[in-house]
Write an enzyme that holds these catalytic residues in place. Sequence first.
Site, short mmCIF file in Angstrom:
data_model
loop_
_atom_site.label_atom_id
_atom_site.label_comp_id
_atom_site.label_asym_id
_atom_site.label_seq_id
_atom_site.Cartn_x
_atom_site.Cartn_y
_atom_site.Cartn_z
N ARG A 74 13.77 -2.31 15.46
CA ARG A 74 14.72 -3.26 16.09
C ARG A 74 14.22 -4.66 15.75
O ARG A 74 13.58 -5.32 16.57
CB ARG A 74 14.76 -3.00 17.61
CG ARG A 74 15.87 -3.64 18.35
CD ARG A 74 15.70 -5.15 18.54
NE ARG A 74 14.88 -5.55 19.65
CZ ARG A 74 14.09 -6.64 19.62
NH1 ARG A 74 13.99 -7.40 18.54
NH2 ARG A 74 13.38 -6.96 20.67
N ASN A 125 18.45 -13.15 19.07
CA ASN A 125 18.02 -13.72 17.79
C ASN A 125 18.53 -12.86 16.65
O ASN A 125 18.77 -11.68 16.84
CB ASN A 125 16.47 -13.75 17.74
CG ASN A 125 15.89 -14.68 18.76
OD1 ASN A 125 16.38 -15.77 18.97
ND2 ASN A 125 14.82 -14.24 19.43
N GLU A 160 5.68 -5.10 18.93
CA GLU A 160 6.77 -6.03 18.62
C GLU A 160 7.93 -5.29 17.97
O GLU A 160 7.74 -4.53 17.02
CB GLU A 160 6.24 -7.11 17.66
CG GLU A 160 7.11 -8.31 17.51
CD GLU A 160 7.22 -9.13 18.80
OE1 GLU A 160 6.20 -9.52 19.38
OE2 GLU A 160 8.37 -9.40 19.20
N ASP A 161 9.11 -5.52 18.49
CA ASP A 161 10.36 -5.07 17.88
C ASP A 161 10.42 -3.56 17.61
O ASP A 161 10.89 -3.11 16.56
CB ASP A 161 10.65 -5.89 16.61
CG ASP A 161 11.04 -7.32 16.96
OD1 ASP A 161 10.91 -7.71 18.13
OD2 ASP A 161 11.49 -8.05 16.06
N TYR A 200 9.45 -18.47 11.53
CA TYR A 200 9.79 -17.63 12.68
C TYR A 200 11.32 -17.56 12.75
O TYR A 200 11.99 -17.84 11.77
CB TYR A 200 9.13 -18.30 13.91
CG TYR A 200 9.09 -17.49 15.17
CD1 TYR A 200 8.53 -16.23 15.22
CD2 TYR A 200 9.63 -18.02 16.36
CE1 TYR A 200 8.50 -15.51 16.40
CE2 TYR A 200 9.59 -17.31 17.54
CZ TYR A 200 9.03 -16.04 17.56
OH TYR A 200 8.99 -15.33 18.73
N LYS A 222 4.70 -13.67 13.68
CA LYS A 222 4.13 -13.79 15.03
C LYS A 222 2.67 -14.22 14.94
O LYS A 222 2.21 -15.06 15.71
CB LYS A 222 4.22 -12.45 15.77
CG LYS A 222 5.63 -12.01 16.13
CD LYS A 222 6.08 -12.53 17.48
CE LYS A 222 7.54 -12.20 17.76
NZ LYS A 222 8.06 -12.77 18.99
N ASP A 229 5.55 -7.51 23.66
CA ASP A 229 6.03 -8.89 23.68
C ASP A 229 7.51 -8.98 24.06
O ASP A 229 7.91 -9.87 24.81
CB ASP A 229 5.79 -9.49 22.29
CG ASP A 229 6.20 -10.93 22.21
OD1 ASP A 229 5.91 -11.67 23.16
OD2 ASP A 229 6.79 -11.33 21.19
N ASP A 230 8.32 -8.05 23.56
CA ASP A 230 9.77 -8.13 23.83
C ASP A 230 10.07 -7.87 25.30
O ASP A 230 10.99 -8.45 25.86
CB ASP A 230 10.52 -7.13 22.94
CG ASP A 230 10.30 -7.45 21.48
OD1 ASP A 230 10.70 -8.54 21.06
OD2 ASP A 230 9.66 -6.64 20.78
#
Length: 631
Positions: free
Chosen positions: A203, A458, A293-294, A150, A221, A316-317
């Site tokens: 992203r 991150n 996600e992202d 991760y 994930k 999730d973000d």
Amino acid sequence: MLPAVSRSLLSNGPTSRIVLTSCRHGIIGVAPCNNSTSFENGLQRCKFHSVGGKIISPSQVKGIDHLRDPRLNKGLAFTLEERQLLGIHGLQPPRFKTQEEQIEICQESVRRYNDDLNKYLYLAELQDRNEKLFFGLLMENVEELMPIVYTPTVGLACQKFGLIYRRPRGLFITINDRGHILDVLKNWPEESVRCVCVTDGQRILGLGDLGAQGMGIPVGKLALYTALAGIPPYQCLPVLLDVGTNNENLLEDPLYVGLRHKRVTGVDYDEFVDEFMEAVVRRYGQNTLIQFEDFASPNAFKFLNKYRNQYCTFNDDIQGTASVVLAGVQAAQRVTGKTLPQNKFVFFGAGAAALGIASLIAQAMVMEGLSLQQARDQIWMMDIDGLVTKDRDPKSLLGGLGHFAKDKPPLRTLIDVVNEVKPQVLIGASTAAGTFTPEVLNSMAKTNERPIIFALSNPTSKAECTAEQAFIHTQGRCLFSSGSPFPPVEYEGKIYKTGQGNNAYIFPGVALGILATGMYHIKEEVFLIAAKAVAETLTPAELESGTLYPPLKQIQNVSMHIAVKLCEYAYEKGLASVYPEPQDKMAWVKTKIFSYKYEPSLPDTYQWPEADTVKPKREIKPVTVHGATKA
Ligand SMILES: NC(=O)C1=CN([C@@H]2O[C@H](COP(=O)(O)OP(=O)(O)OC[C@H]3O[C@@H](n4cnc5c(N)ncnc54)[C@H](OP(=O)(O)O)[C@@H]3O)[C@@H](O)[C@H]2O)C=CC1
Ligand SMILES: CC(=O)C(=O)O
Ligand SMILES: [Mg+2]
């Protein structure tokens, strides 16, 4: 001679037809064709795997498959009896090793690598070779290995994806697949997928647009779905939607593995994602969990709003991150003694993560008695142009950012905003490394006995400050968390542990709770409940050591606690679709958990040919060599 199971299939009567069967284990075998047999995509579904994809039909597995299939492989842990009966005797060295011994060897092997990317590759190879060993290693060493599978290492793996790509993991669906996404989805060999994690790679962490190379993120994930919440790996599907990339370096990179054109946008893109969502529920059912996600911020908000009441989905973000930060703030209240509404918040970065957090905190403040406007007044947002103020063009304020705009002069720098607002809590979600300068941290320490600092960006290289900088410049008084892990800090003879303010504390437990209850839609309350569940698992001793989150080695318990709380909520509110309601919710959640422990490879159902059907020993005939006869 076929083993008994297959023989019984062959003798199903004169009306039976025999068909070739291909199943999720990639196994070809024979099975009777009758009314209960379903055909899909030209293949017969494997009836033996109808129970959660767990049951393996010995009649359809060749001996060598037990070593080649990562789900069956136990390495040197196969017993002598198993080796002989499965037909793999002699294919391995004669030593036997328990799973515990194997895990120790793997620990040693992974530690031999100095380079984190090599550790990542070692673990990826292990997952391809022996799934239970991989998860055993990961689940028993979460603190050491989570930073490899991760953040931060997964970020590097995505950047180097074209170079390190070896074996497929996850499903790549491209914009060219429009019109037949369901067919592509049917190529996924698992029948019982319950959770999908999807990205379009625009992203990836704070690293920007990595296009198809973003696949590392859903893969990582979902590894955590299993490692942190025990969701069986065969129920998890990582998906990369490839619509191109705007990353010029990748477009010119000969190693790039995705579509080599600019991102497709607008109606074509939206319809593509719509078709993907429909295809998922058509293949796997209406309450398949789909985690976004992202995605880039505008798309993240657009799809969340569009799909949240139509599918079982969350972002999730936006939502997972909001929940983990709220948990940290609630834990910090036990140290500062301040109620939530007594805190002022400055957000540095006003994208998907920051806005999600701000909105959930505002909601939590409302639950503590403030009006929504009073709550929003406590929250100050900054983006690349400085403080978000009312004089901005409203069209530029996406995702509800306008709710937090202030009627103030547009302060440009973070230090000016911190000096002006004097917040108790400073939250970075900007991707801008080093922006929590000594001056900013000093200012936080000047106005707060215990300043609360989140450097969420991150991977580690993008963090707004390091743990060491945070403690040094607040004279060891801050309560600090970061999105990627930092080692403990020694400051003036005292050791400070820091927590990882990462949505990994939330999404696995939320997913487990959703699967256990069969909720069809995911309401915002879910993330308030998850936050409370995380905060309440933190012990006073852990809080005393400086961290706002339970230690990573406890994270599996945290996930189960979240799932149990969500079970209570879902049944109370009538949102569950799994009935009857389980009385012992923890026991129920535990029935959903994947065990990484090896199981016997010779199930009770396995019947071997009776003695009289065993082929007799080969008769040794005399042969003639150069005219002489030899026995
Ligand atoms: N710890 C965790 O669990 C999580 C961490 N994150 C991390 O948070 C970061 C942001 O993610 P996300 O919100 O989705 O990304 P977005 O791109 O949606 O948002 C980034 C925000 O930061 C602003 N920004 C960029 N550069 C600067 C700068 N130099 N100064 C001030 N503001 C700046 C952007 O402003 P503008 O729009 O004006 O360019 C934008 O508002 C990422 O690094 C991500 O990895 C995300 C989710 C979870
Ligand atoms: C942690 C996470 O989801 C991110 O950085 O995007
Ligand atoms: Mg993310």
